[in-house]
Design a protein around this motif. Structure first.
Motif, mmCIF file in Angstrom:
data_model
loop_
_atom_site.group_PDB
_atom_site.id
_atom_site.type_symbol
_atom_site.label_atom_id
_atom_site.label_comp_id
_atom_site.label_asym_id
_atom_site.label_seq_id
_atom_site.Cartn_x
_atom_site.Cartn_y
_atom_site.Cartn_z
ATOM 1 N N LYS A 1 0.961 -8.611 -5.858
ATOM 2 C CA LYS A 1 1.805 -7.972 -4.851
ATOM 3 C C LYS A 1 2.200 -8.984 -3.781
ATOM 4 O O LYS A 1 1.428 -9.889 -3.464
ATOM 5 C CB LYS A 1 1.059 -6.800 -4.211
ATOM 6 N N ARG A 2 3.379 -8.797 -3.226
ATOM 7 C CA ARG A 2 3.840 -9.644 -2.127
ATOM 8 C C ARG A 2 3.673 -8.863 -0.835
ATOM 9 O O ARG A 2 4.206 -7.766 -0.697
ATOM 10 C CB ARG A 2 5.305 -10.015 -2.343
ATOM 11 N N ASP A 3 2.929 -9.417 0.102
ATOM 12 C CA ASP A 3 2.667 -8.764 1.390
ATOM 13 C C ASP A 3 2.091 -7.365 1.204
ATOM 14 O O ASP A 3 2.430 -6.445 1.946
ATOM 15 C CB ASP A 3 3.943 -8.701 2.237
ATOM 16 N N GLY A 4 1.255 -7.183 0.188
ATOM 17 C CA GLY A 4 0.622 -5.897 -0.062
ATOM 18 C C GLY A 4 1.522 -4.872 -0.727
ATOM 19 O O GLY A 4 1.089 -3.776 -1.040
ATOM 20 N N GLU A 5 2.787 -5.216 -0.941
ATOM 21 C CA GLU A 5 3.735 -4.288 -1.560
ATOM 22 C C GLU A 5 3.926 -4.643 -3.035
ATOM 23 O O GLU A 5 4.066 -5.817 -3.375
ATOM 24 C CB GLU A 5 5.092 -4.366 -0.852
ATOM 25 N N THR B 1 5.799 -5.384 -6.438
ATOM 26 C CA THR B 1 7.120 -5.925 -6.740
ATOM 27 C C THR B 1 7.376 -5.789 -8.238
ATOM 28 O O THR B 1 6.445 -5.662 -9.027
ATOM 29 C CB THR B 1 7.241 -7.402 -6.330
#
Length: 144
Positions: free
Chosen positions: A39-43, A45
């Motif tokens: 995940k990128r920045d906890g989000e 993708t």
């Protein structure tokens, strides 16, 4: 070796066209949203990957695939290019699908928001999901 295996959800219904000529061939195009492992920045993708299938594989996609359905495809990556109407060179990357299959049950796909065409109900009430064994065939069964 050029081999791709993807699992993801269809971002739209397949777009199917038929080639011209005496032996018209179905060509289906669809896009898969494939989750990334990290995940990128906890989000979460995803990558959106264009797929194309031909012949019977395309006809299967046209008949059974709908937006939101989770599928597994295997195939190969193919790159190409063309010049658009503005004279600009456009480069393409597609997965040419060789095999495709469902990646979840119908019930799971319905819970995810995917709405399939309803199947006709069976003419025999099977109740708990199992077919009743008729009386008198116990001797023919390979198990007891």
């Amino acid at each position: 070796m050029n081999k791709v295996i993807l699992m993801g959800r269809l971002t739209r219904d397949p777009e199917v066209r038929y080639s011209q000529g005496a032996n018209a061939t179905a060509v289906a195009r669809y896009s898969l949203a494939v989750d990334r492992r990290f995940k990128r920045d906890g989000e979460p993708t995803a990558d959106f990957i264009n797929c194309v299938s031909f012949g019977r594989t395309a006809e299967f996609a046209e008949k059974y695939f709908r937006q939101g359905l989770k599928v597994v495809v295997t195939g190969r990556i193919q790159t190409g290019s063309y010049t658009n109407k503005d004279g600009v060179r456009v480069y393409t990357t597609d997965v040419v699908v060789e095999e495709q299959e469902f990646a979840e049950s119908k019930a799971a796909s319905e819970n995810s928001g995917y709405q399939a065409n309803p199947m006709p109900s069976p003419s025999v009430d099977i109740g708990d999901g199992f077919m009743n064994i008729p009386d008198g065939i116990d001797e023919e069964l390979p198990f007891s």
